[in-house]
Design a protein around this motif. Structure first.
Motif, PDB file in Angstrom:
ATOM      1  N   TYR A  52      43.466  34.185  36.692  1.00  0.00           N
ATOM      2  CA  TYR A  52      43.142  32.775  36.967  1.00  0.00           C
ATOM      3  C   TYR A  52      43.655  32.428  38.355  1.00  0.00           C
ATOM      4  O   TYR A  52      44.839  32.143  38.532  1.00  0.00           O
ATOM      5  N   MET A  53      42.763  32.392  39.326  1.00  0.00           N
ATOM      6  CA  MET A  53      43.215  32.235  40.706  1.00  0.00           C
ATOM      7  C   MET A  53      42.077  31.729  41.578  1.00  0.00           C
ATOM      8  O   MET A  53      40.913  32.050  41.327  1.00  0.00           O
ATOM      9  N   GLY A  54      42.410  30.956  42.575  1.00  0.00           N
ATOM     10  CA  GLY A  54      41.452  30.522  43.593  1.00  0.00           C
ATOM     11  C   GLY A  54      42.134  30.643  44.936  1.00  0.00           C
ATOM     12  O   GLY A  54      43.024  29.852  45.252  1.00  0.00           O
ATOM     13  N   PRO A  55      41.772  31.643  45.743  1.00  0.00           N
ATOM     14  CA  PRO A  55      42.547  31.932  46.959  1.00  0.00           C
ATOM     15  C   PRO A  55      42.344  30.907  48.072  1.00  0.00           C
ATOM     16  O   PRO A  55      41.326  30.211  48.108  1.00  0.00           O
ATOM     17  N   SER A  56      43.297  30.863  48.990  1.00  0.00           N
ATOM     18  CA  SER A  56      43.082  30.127  50.237  1.00  0.00           C
ATOM     19  C   SER A  56      42.371  31.077  51.198  1.00  0.00           C
ATOM     20  O   SER A  56      42.322  32.284  50.955  1.00  0.00           O
ATOM     21  N   PRO A  57      41.770  30.562  52.296  1.00  0.00           N
ATOM     22  CA  PRO A  57      41.008  31.429  53.206  1.00  0.00           C
ATOM     23  C   PRO A  57      41.889  32.525  53.821  1.00  0.00           C
ATOM     24  O   PRO A  57      43.084  32.318  54.019  1.00  0.00           O
ATOM     25  N   ALA A  58      41.280  33.672  54.106  1.00  0.00           N
ATOM     26  CA  ALA A  58      42.035  34.794  54.671  1.00  0.00           C
ATOM     27  C   ALA A  58      42.311  34.562  56.158  1.00  0.00           C
ATOM     28  O   ALA A  58      41.374  34.416  56.940  1.00  0.00           O
TER      29      ALA A  58
ATOM     30  N   GLY B 180      32.751  28.392  46.180  1.00  0.00           N
ATOM     31  CA  GLY B 180      33.793  28.477  47.225  1.00  0.00           C
ATOM     32  C   GLY B 180      35.043  29.158  46.693  1.00  0.00           C
ATOM     33  O   GLY B 180      34.976  30.292  46.193  1.00  0.00           O
ATOM     34  N   PRO B 181      36.205  28.459  46.759  1.00  0.00           N
ATOM     35  CA  PRO B 181      37.448  29.092  46.300  1.00  0.00           C
ATOM     36  C   PRO B 181      37.478  29.361  44.792  1.00  0.00           C
ATOM     37  O   PRO B 181      38.393  30.011  44.309  1.00  0.00           O
ATOM     38  N   GLU B 182      36.472  28.863  44.079  1.00  0.00           N
ATOM     39  CA  GLU B 182      36.427  29.082  42.629  1.00  0.00           C
ATOM     40  C   GLU B 182      35.435  30.178  42.237  1.00  0.00           C
ATOM     41  O   GLU B 182      35.137  30.346  41.052  1.00  0.00           O
ATOM     42  N   ALA B 183      34.917  30.921  43.213  1.00  0.00           N
ATOM     43  CA  ALA B 183      33.913  31.952  42.913  1.00  0.00           C
ATOM     44  C   ALA B 183      34.504  33.072  42.051  1.00  0.00           C
ATOM     45  O   ALA B 183      35.721  33.244  41.978  1.00  0.00           O
ATOM     46  N   LEU B 184      33.621  33.823  41.400  1.00  0.00           N
ATOM     47  CA  LEU B 184      34.031  34.987  40.601  1.00  0.00           C
ATOM     48  C   LEU B 184      34.213  36.177  41.544  1.00  0.00           C
ATOM     49  O   LEU B 184      33.256  36.603  42.208  1.00  0.00           O
ATOM     50  N   LEU B 185      35.441  36.695  41.623  1.00  0.00           N
ATOM     51  CA  LEU B 185      35.769  37.763  42.566  1.00  0.00           C
ATOM     52  C   LEU B 185      36.186  39.030  41.831  1.00  0.00           C
ATOM     53  O   LEU B 185      36.552  38.996  40.658  1.00  0.00           O
TER      54      LEU B 185
ATOM     55  N   ILE C 247      50.421  46.043  37.614  1.00  0.00           N
ATOM     56  CA  ILE C 247      48.982  46.304  37.495  1.00  0.00           C
ATOM     57  C   ILE C 247      48.464  46.988  38.766  1.00  0.00           C
ATOM     58  O   ILE C 247      48.791  46.585  39.883  1.00  0.00           O
ATOM     59  N   ASP C 248      47.645  48.020  38.561  1.00  0.00           N
ATOM     60  CA  ASP C 248      46.924  48.684  39.653  1.00  0.00           C
ATOM     61  C   ASP C 248      45.447  48.693  39.304  1.00  0.00           C
ATOM     62  O   ASP C 248      45.102  48.774  38.127  1.00  0.00           O
ATOM     63  N   GLY C 249      44.602  48.632  40.320  1.00  0.00           N
ATOM     64  CA  GLY C 249      43.176  48.823  40.077  1.00  0.00           C
ATOM     65  C   GLY C 249      42.356  47.561  40.264  1.00  0.00           C
ATOM     66  O   GLY C 249      42.691  46.694  41.070  1.00  0.00           O
ATOM     67  N   VAL C 250      41.294  47.472  39.477  1.00  0.00           N
ATOM     68  CA  VAL C 250      40.283  46.418  39.660  1.00  0.00           C
ATOM     69  C   VAL C 250      40.611  45.223  38.770  1.00  0.00           C
ATOM     70  O   VAL C 250      40.659  45.352  37.551  1.00  0.00           O
ATOM     71  N   LEU C 251      40.824  44.086  39.384  1.00  0.00           N
ATOM     72  CA  LEU C 251      41.138  42.875  38.633  1.00  0.00           C
ATOM     73  C   LEU C 251      40.136  41.786  39.008  1.00  0.00           C
ATOM     74  O   LEU C 251      39.981  41.463  40.187  1.00  0.00           O
ATOM     75  N   HIS C 252      39.447  41.240  37.999  1.00  0.00           N
ATOM     76  CA  HIS C 252      38.487  40.166  38.265  1.00  0.00           C
ATOM     77  C   HIS C 252      39.194  38.825  38.328  1.00  0.00           C
ATOM     78  O   HIS C 252      40.280  38.658  37.768  1.00  0.00           O
ATOM     79  N   VAL C 253      38.564  37.882  39.028  1.00  0.00           N
ATOM     80  CA  VAL C 253      39.169  36.574  39.269  1.00  0.00           C
ATOM     81  C   VAL C 253      38.198  35.473  38.881  1.00  0.00           C
ATOM     82  O   VAL C 253      37.031  35.497  39.295  1.00  0.00           O
ATOM     83  N   GLY C 254      38.674  34.537  38.075  1.00  0.00           N
ATOM     84  CA  GLY C 254      37.852  33.372  37.766  1.00  0.00           C
ATOM     85  C   GLY C 254      38.733  32.265  37.235  1.00  0.00           C
ATOM     86  O   GLY C 254      39.757  32.541  36.622  1.00  0.00           O
ATOM     87  N   ARG C 255      38.348  31.023  37.506  1.00  0.00           N
ATOM     88  CA  ARG C 255      39.130  29.907  36.978  1.00  0.00           C
ATOM     89  C   ARG C 255      38.188  28.910  36.300  1.00  0.00           C
ATOM     90  O   ARG C 255      37.206  29.354  35.698  1.00  0.00           O
ATOM     91  N   ASP C 256      38.481  27.636  36.389  1.00  0.00           N
ATOM     92  CA  ASP C 256      37.820  26.616  35.562  1.00  0.00           C
ATOM     93  C   ASP C 256      36.295  26.748  35.488  1.00  0.00           C
ATOM     94  O   ASP C 256      35.721  26.919  34.404  1.00  0.00           O
ATOM     95  N   GLN C 257      35.625  26.656  36.630  1.00  0.00           N
ATOM     96  CA  GLN C 257      34.151  26.612  36.614  1.00  0.00           C
ATOM     97  C   GLN C 257      33.556  27.951  36.163  1.00  0.00           C
ATOM     98  O   GLN C 257      32.531  27.975  35.481  1.00  0.00           O
TER      99      GLN C 257
ATOM    100  N   PRO D 152      48.715  32.725  40.849  1.00  0.00           N
ATOM    101  CA  PRO D 152      48.009  32.293  39.639  1.00  0.00           C
ATOM    102  C   PRO D 152      47.891  30.774  39.543  1.00  0.00           C
ATOM    103  O   PRO D 152      48.725  30.051  40.073  1.00  0.00           O
ATOM    104  N   THR D 153      46.869  30.317  38.837  1.00  0.00           N
ATOM    105  CA  THR D 153      46.775  28.889  38.521  1.00  0.00           C
ATOM    106  C   THR D 153      47.122  28.695  37.038  1.00  0.00           C
ATOM    107  O   THR D 153      47.315  29.658  36.294  1.00  0.00           O
ATOM    108  N   THR D 154      47.239  27.422  36.625  1.00  0.00           N
ATOM    109  CA  THR D 154      47.679  27.087  35.266  1.00  0.00           C
ATOM    110  C   THR D 154      46.669  27.548  34.216  1.00  0.00           C
ATOM    111  O   THR D 154      45.519  27.107  34.213  1.00  0.00           O
TER     112      THR D 154
END
Lengths: 281, 174
Positions: B60-66, B146-151, B24-34, B77-79
């Protein structure tokens, strides 16, 4: 180094590097896996291990909840109140310094507000013989923890019952816990004791054998039967679903046979800190 | 091995075959449970979602701090199964590409078949590896999570394997 610094260092390292035995098992598995997809998963895992160990990035974004076991020697005269403060402080500092994700919420059902520092830890205390203090950590990720479970089987179910219960729980987990997985099995005690034992089993060196030959054979049987399920690396099918099964046991009631399974992902992150008797900390 | 550029064009997802490796290349959105719960609540209330679903996928992902010198921390990825109750609604509303780890429910498979969606497997636990393939990060909504924000991520050569294709075929099933 103070005890607090020793714990902090161990936790900073544990989030980026696996215990040598776990890493060796993964590399060996990667060489041996015959499924194409399974081999792709293991190759990615090996690359990931190399990248994390040579950078400041954690192995996995789920840096886990701090699960801590403290064995206090009855002759150590430890100030356990102060020891608890030291452990919690070390967890807080390591979480900040090693870029742990804040994965803990203050209250489980209603607000679920993030505590912001990956605290509190879960701490289990135990009094043991001798004058040493042994502080062990699992950085317990929840993709795998959500697959952990306890079954209360019949006292007459015996070995077949234990095997059936474990296979059932692993089958239900499928590809969810990031296989190849490490399994800790706790047998006996009460429901809660079995659960704690299953975590202590994960703390043992991976693939080490139980001193009682019957349980050592049962560990090997479970490893074999779990791998025959064919779930495979990442759940994509293959030879390697599980890397290690360790069993811990305790006396139990005439009416029961609790069997707990703790599932850990391939990233079995652990740390152990030992304090020799009389040492000032 | 096929390349998938995001945002994808109509028909791109139909070309993915189950079992195929995808870069995959390009723009990928991120969101998980909440985020899933909130997006479905917004849809139920008839509100506009915080980003246009057309041509986009959700990881489906929630990153650790950079850490210093990195745009993001560990970012594997998360489950996916925890998103199962919400995904059919989102797929039906146009968010047709999903990336995560682990098996999906029958309902998610059906949603992919009916709405021409796809679900890709990303290598579980490989947080450091995926971090190195992310060039930029922007918070789109819900920063309070926080780590569950929509990115929104910009990714390069992001590896995945097609687990459910747009014909509803599932990897590993006969």
């Amino acid at each position: 180094m103070t005890l607090q610094q020793r714990i902090e260092e161990a936790l900073c390292s544990a989030v980026r590097t696996l215990p040598a035995q776990c890493e060796a098992l993964i590399r060996k598995t990667c060489d041996e896996e015959r499924s194409t997809a399974g081999h792709s998963v293991l190759s990615a895992i090996v690359r990931n291990i190399d990248m994390a160990s040579s950078s400041t990035l954690p192995l996995c974004q789920d840096c886990g909840m701090f699960l801590c076991f403290v064995e206090v020697g009855r002759d150590s005269r430890a100030d356990v109140g102060r020891l608890e403060d030291i452990i919690i402080d070390a967890c807080r500092r390591a979480a900040h310094r090693a870029y742990y994700r804040s994965s803990v919420v203050a209250e489980p059902v209603y607000d679920r507000v993030n505590t912001g520092d990956n605290l509190p830890p879960v701490i289990h205390w135990e009094v043991v013989d001798g004058d040493c203090i042994r502080i062990s950590f699992l950085l317990k990720g929840f993709g795998s923890e959500n697959c952990s479970s306890v079954r209360m089987i019949r006292p007459t179910d015996g070995e077949e019952g234990v095997v059936g219960a474990v296979l059932d729980m692993v089958r239900a987990a499928g590809g969810k816990p990031c296989p190849p997985m490490f399994l800790g099995v706790g047998i006996g005690g009460t429901m809660d004791k079995a659960a704690v034992l299953s975590k202590k089993a994960l703390l043992r060196e991976a693939a080490s054998r139980h001193p009682d030959e019957r349980y050592a054979r049962l560990e090997e049987r479970l490893l074999d039967e779990v791998n025959r399920l064919g779930i495979g690396p990442g759940g994509l099918g293959g030879d390697h679903t599980c890397l290690s099964v360790c069993i811990e046991t305790y006396p139990t009631h005439i009416a029961g046979l609790p069997v707990a399974l703790s599932v850990n992902c391939w990233a079995e992150r652990k740390a152990v800190i030992e304090v020799i008797g009389g040492e000032v900390w | 091995m096929v390349r998938l550029h995001l945002p994808y064009d109509e028909g791109d997802l139909d070309r993915l075959e189950v079992g195929e490796e995808v870069l995959i290349d390009g723009v990928l959105h991120v969101g998980r449970d909440q985020v899933h719960r909130r997006l479905c609540d917004m849809i139920a209330r008839g509100e506009e979602p915080p980003f246009d679903f057309t041509g986009h996928g959700i990881y489906y992902m929630g990153p650790s701090p950079a850490p210093q010198g990195h745009v993001i921390g560990a970012a594997g990825p998360t489950t996916s199964a925890r998103m199962d109750p919400y995904s059919p609604t989102l797929v039906a509303h146009g968010l047709r590409l999903m990336v995560g780890k682990g098996p999906r429910s029958r309902e998610v498979v059906d949603a992919c078949r009916i709405h021409h969606g796809a679900y890709l497997y990303a290598y579980g636990g490989c947080g450091a590896l995926y971090s190195s393939l992310i060039r930029s990060v922007r918070t789109v909504a819900f920063p309070e999570l926080g780590p569950e924000a929509l990115l929104e991520l910009h990714v390069v050569d992001f590896p995945a394997i097609c687990m459910i294709d747009s014909r509803g075929r599932v990897y590993g099933s006969k």
